[in-house]
Design a protein around this motif. Structure first.
Motif, PDB file in Angstrom:
ATOM      1  N   ALA A 196     -65.681 -16.451 -20.624  1.00 39.27           N
ATOM      2  CA  ALA A 196     -65.292 -16.248 -22.021  1.00 39.27           C
ATOM      3  C   ALA A 196     -65.520 -14.789 -22.416  1.00 39.27           C
ATOM      4  O   ALA A 196     -64.687 -14.170 -23.090  1.00 39.27           O
ATOM      5  N   TYR A 197     -66.656 -14.240 -21.963  1.00 38.81           N
ATOM      6  CA  TYR A 197     -66.965 -12.849 -22.296  1.00 38.81           C
ATOM      7  C   TYR A 197     -65.943 -11.889 -21.683  1.00 38.81           C
ATOM      8  O   TYR A 197     -65.411 -11.006 -22.361  1.00 38.81           O
ATOM      9  N   THR A 198     -65.685 -12.074 -20.399  1.00 35.03           N
ATOM     10  CA  THR A 198     -64.798 -11.132 -19.713  1.00 35.03           C
ATOM     11  C   THR A 198     -63.374 -11.240 -20.264  1.00 35.03           C
ATOM     12  O   THR A 198     -62.696 -10.231 -20.429  1.00 35.03           O
ATOM     13  N   GLU A 199     -62.963 -12.451 -20.574  1.00 37.52           N
ATOM     14  CA  GLU A 199     -61.615 -12.638 -21.122  1.00 37.52           C
ATOM     15  C   GLU A 199     -61.457 -11.855 -22.431  1.00 37.52           C
ATOM     16  O   GLU A 199     -60.468 -11.146 -22.645  1.00 37.52           O
ATOM     17  N   ASP A 200     -62.475 -11.959 -23.277  1.00 34.57           N
ATOM     18  CA  ASP A 200     -62.456 -11.285 -24.567  1.00 34.57           C
ATOM     19  C   ASP A 200     -62.438  -9.768 -24.387  1.00 34.57           C
ATOM     20  O   ASP A 200     -61.654  -9.053 -25.014  1.00 34.57           O
ATOM     21  N   LEU A 201     -63.301  -9.264 -23.492  1.00 37.58           N
ATOM     22  CA  LEU A 201     -63.417  -7.816 -23.324  1.00 37.58           C
ATOM     23  C   LEU A 201     -62.144  -7.232 -22.700  1.00 37.58           C
ATOM     24  O   LEU A 201     -61.652  -6.183 -23.143  1.00 37.58           O
ATOM     25  N   LEU A 202     -61.631  -7.911 -21.687  1.00 37.28           N
ATOM     26  CA  LEU A 202     -60.424  -7.394 -21.023  1.00 37.28           C
ATOM     27  C   LEU A 202     -59.216  -7.456 -21.954  1.00 37.28           C
ATOM     28  O   LEU A 202     -58.325  -6.601 -21.887  1.00 37.28           O
ATOM     29  N   LYS A 203     -59.201  -8.430 -22.846  1.00 38.72           N
ATOM     30  CA  LYS A 203     -58.125  -8.518 -23.838  1.00 38.72           C
ATOM     31  C   LYS A 203     -58.171  -7.283 -24.752  1.00 38.72           C
ATOM     32  O   LYS A 203     -57.141  -6.683 -25.063  1.00 38.72           O
ATOM     33  N   LEU A 204     -59.398  -6.902 -25.141  1.00 42.43           N
ATOM     34  CA  LEU A 204     -59.553  -5.719 -25.993  1.00 42.43           C
ATOM     35  C   LEU A 204     -59.164  -4.454 -25.229  1.00 42.43           C
ATOM     36  O   LEU A 204     -58.454  -3.584 -25.752  1.00 42.43           O
ATOM     37  N   GLN A 205     -59.623  -4.372 -23.982  1.00 45.73           N
ATOM     38  CA  GLN A 205     -59.317  -3.184 -23.178  1.00 45.73           C
ATOM     39  C   GLN A 205     -57.797  -3.018 -23.042  1.00 45.73           C
ATOM     40  O   GLN A 205     -57.262  -1.919 -23.202  1.00 45.73           O
ATOM     41  N   ASP A 206     -57.130  -4.125 -22.791  1.00 45.79           N
ATOM     42  CA  ASP A 206     -55.680  -4.116 -22.619  1.00 45.79           C
ATOM     43  C   ASP A 206     -54.972  -3.717 -23.918  1.00 45.79           C
ATOM     44  O   ASP A 206     -54.056  -2.887 -23.927  1.00 45.79           O
ATOM     45  N   TYR A 207     -55.426  -4.304 -24.998  1.00 46.53           N
ATOM     46  CA  TYR A 207     -54.834  -4.012 -26.314  1.00 46.53           C
ATOM     47  C   TYR A 207     -54.995  -2.528 -26.661  1.00 46.53           C
ATOM     48  O   TYR A 207     -54.040  -1.861 -27.083  1.00 46.53           O
ATOM     49  N   LEU A 208     -56.189  -1.998 -26.441  1.00 48.11           N
ATOM     50  CA  LEU A 208     -56.435  -0.591 -26.764  1.00 48.11           C
ATOM     51  C   LEU A 208     -55.604   0.330 -25.880  1.00 48.11           C
ATOM     52  O   LEU A 208     -55.124   1.384 -26.320  1.00 48.11           O
ATOM     53  N   TYR A 209     -55.441  -0.101 -24.636  1.00 49.85           N
ATOM     54  CA  TYR A 209     -54.619   0.712 -23.731  1.00 49.85           C
ATOM     55  C   TYR A 209     -53.172   0.756 -24.222  1.00 49.85           C
ATOM     56  O   TYR A 209     -52.534   1.815 -24.251  1.00 49.85           O
ATOM     57  N   GLN A 210     -52.662  -0.398 -24.640  1.00 53.94           N
ATOM     58  CA  GLN A 210     -51.282  -0.451 -25.154  1.00 53.94           C
ATOM     59  C   GLN A 210     -51.107   0.422 -26.390  1.00 53.94           C
ATOM     60  O   GLN A 210     -50.077   1.064 -26.571  1.00 53.94           O
ATOM     61  N   VAL A 211     -52.113   0.453 -27.233  1.00 48.44           N
ATOM     62  CA  VAL A 211     -51.997   1.196 -28.496  1.00 48.44           C
ATOM     63  C   VAL A 211     -52.252   2.692 -28.313  1.00 48.44           C
ATOM     64  O   VAL A 211     -51.575   3.523 -28.913  1.00 48.44           O
ATOM     65  N   THR A 212     -53.239   3.037 -27.455  1.00 51.40           N
ATOM     66  CA  THR A 212     -53.657   4.443 -27.386  1.00 51.40           C
ATOM     67  C   THR A 212     -53.395   5.109 -26.035  1.00 51.40           C
ATOM     68  O   THR A 212     -53.482   6.333 -25.931  1.00 51.40           O
ATOM     69  N   GLY A 213     -53.151   4.314 -25.002  1.00 48.27           N
ATOM     70  CA  GLY A 213     -52.987   4.888 -23.669  1.00 48.27           C
ATOM     71  C   GLY A 213     -54.312   5.175 -22.997  1.00 48.27           C
ATOM     72  O   GLY A 213     -54.353   5.711 -21.890  1.00 48.27           O
ATOM     73  N   VAL A 214     -55.417   4.825 -23.659  1.00 52.52           N
ATOM     74  CA  VAL A 214     -56.745   5.072 -23.093  1.00 52.52           C
ATOM     75  C   VAL A 214     -57.322   3.766 -22.543  1.00 52.52           C
ATOM     76  O   VAL A 214     -57.254   2.727 -23.199  1.00 52.52           O
ATOM     77  N   THR A 215     -57.868   3.851 -21.313  1.00 52.23           N
ATOM     78  CA  THR A 215     -58.573   2.692 -20.761  1.00 52.23           C
ATOM     79  C   THR A 215     -60.060   2.895 -21.012  1.00 52.23           C
ATOM     80  O   THR A 215     -60.701   3.709 -20.369  1.00 52.23           O
ATOM     81  N   SER A 216     -60.582   2.155 -21.960  1.00 49.41           N
ATOM     82  CA  SER A 216     -61.990   2.352 -22.325  1.00 49.41           C
ATOM     83  C   SER A 216     -62.915   1.666 -21.327  1.00 49.41           C
ATOM     84  O   SER A 216     -62.630   0.566 -20.849  1.00 49.41           O
ATOM     85  N   VAL A 217     -64.013   2.350 -20.998  1.00 50.39           N
ATOM     86  CA  VAL A 217     -65.001   1.759 -20.085  1.00 50.39           C
ATOM     87  C   VAL A 217     -66.393   1.717 -20.740  1.00 50.39           C
ATOM     88  O   VAL A 217     -67.379   1.389 -20.103  1.00 50.39           O
ATOM     89  N   TYR A 218     -66.422   2.081 -22.018  1.00 51.03           N
ATOM     90  CA  TYR A 218     -67.705   2.122 -22.731  1.00 51.03           C
ATOM     91  C   TYR A 218     -67.847   0.862 -23.567  1.00 51.03           C
ATOM     92  O   TYR A 218     -66.963   0.517 -24.341  1.00 51.03           O
ATOM     93  N   VAL A 219     -68.983   0.202 -23.422  1.00 47.51           N
ATOM     94  CA  VAL A 219     -69.148  -1.122 -24.037  1.00 47.51           C
ATOM     95  C   VAL A 219     -70.429  -1.189 -24.865  1.00 47.51           C
ATOM     96  O   VAL A 219     -71.458  -0.642 -24.463  1.00 47.51           O
ATOM     97  N   ARG A 220     -70.310  -1.843 -25.995  1.00 48.72           N
ATOM     98  CA  ARG A 220     -71.537  -2.244 -26.711  1.00 48.72           C
ATOM     99  C   ARG A 220     -71.452  -3.731 -27.003  1.00 48.72           C
ATOM    100  O   ARG A 220     -70.501  -4.205 -27.623  1.00 48.72           O
TER     101      ARG A 220
END
Ligand SMILES: [Zn+2]
Length: 336
Positions: A196-220
């Protein structure tokens, strides 16, 4: 001379005596009744008092039961705040420990144990981090950061809409670090399992990449790695993050702006500066939320105060940042 009594006719005398007797009897009866009534009332009062005590006890029991019931009902709603607070407390404890250390070390100052010279001037690195954005306050935060030429880090959540996508892009375009907090920020959901955690985080990473072109690797983590809400062992999530190329960042100074109580801007600045004094690697936790406008109001004074400190830099989180982590994972655990 005969007395009046003697002169009274017999019949009348008898009547008077009877009357006297009747009056005496009447008073005696009245007194007896009064006494009996008093005794009866006293007994009744005592019985009622006993009943009252029993009822009071019962009421207390019912109230306690009701409190337990409502606490259980409220738990789901307040769990989020509690976790943020728990994390904040952890950070405070850490801050407390850290602020004790220099004093202990001062005793042996000038003679470092291992013979190494202490650096003449350590440059203090300070990282402003904003959780929970974007919000209606993000633009204002970005304006202030631009005004002072300061770069910061935003641990964002997943928000749809043009305004949110504009905010993600602006964060990136203006040189700040786009970090990930969680797509849903729903504790029950994300901390239900590793999947559940990884699904949520990867969904955010993917969404941010689509919007900004940046693949974020920094997590809180929502609530920090030391949160007490997760039903999944946080170590399991941390190991997965590290093995998947992410780095997570907690904090060692908190603006303490997460609680429901609205803090005055001056108090927010004070909270930050207090924790910052005796550290040289400082990650400050703040919130980018519509309800936290005093955080925005505190920002100019906070930045000015930090910029006025000697040997101090305000930086965005990068690969070079030494992470502050409440939960440390050993090498063995990562290799398992
Ligand atoms: Zn959060």
């Amino acid at each position: 001379m005969a007395s009046d009594k003697d002169t009274l006719p017999d019949a009348r005398r008898r009547r008077v005596q009877r009357l006297k007797k009747e009056i005496l009897l009447f008073f005696a009866a009245a007194m007896l009744i009064s006494i009996l009534l008093c005794v009866y009332l006293l007994v009744k009062v005592a019985a009622l008092e006993e009943k009252l005590t029993a009822l009071e006890e019962l009421a207390r029991g019912v109230q306690a039961g009701a409190e337990i019931g409502s606490a259980e009902a409220a738990e789901q709603r307040i769990v989020q705040n509690i976790t943020e607070e728990a994390g904040t407390l952890e950070a405070l404890v850490e801050a407390g420990k850290a602020s004790f250390q220099p004093e202990v070390e001062e005793a042996g100052r000038g003679e470092p144990a291992d013979g190494e010279e202490l650096p003449e001037e350590t440059v203090r690195k300070v990282y402003l981090t904003f959780d929970d954005g974007p919000s209606s306050g993000t633009d204002e935060i970005l304006d202030i950061l631009a005004e002072y030429d300061v770069k910061a880090t935003f641990f964002v959540v997943g928000k749809q809409g043009d305004w949110a996508q504009e905010a993600y892009r602006r964060i990136v375009e203006e040189g700040h670090t786009l970090g990930m907090h969680s797509y849903t920020h729903d504790y029950q959901q994300i901390y239900a399992s590793l999947d559940a955690y990884t699904e949520d985080l990867l969904k955010l990473q993917d969404y941010l990449y689509q919007v900004t072109g940046v693949t974020s690797v920094y997590v809180r983590f929502p609530g920090g790695s030391s949160n007490r809400v997760s039903r999944t062992d946080m170590r399991e999530l941390i190991v997965w993050l590290e093995e998947s190329g992410f780095t997570y960042y907690d904090w060692n100074v908190s603006a303490q702006d997460a609680s429901g109580v609205k803090l005055e801007p001056e108090k927010i600045v004070e909270n930050c500066l207090e924790g910052l004094e005796k550290k040289d690697n400082v990650i400050i936790l703040m919130h980018d939320a519509a309800s936290k406008h005093t955080t925005v109001e505190a920002l100019p004074l906070l930045i000015e105060s930090i910029q006025a400190m000697e040997n101090t830099e305000l930086l965005p989180i990068t690969e070079d940042t030494v992470p502050v982590q409440h939960v440390k994972i050993s090498q063995e655990e990562t290799e398992e």
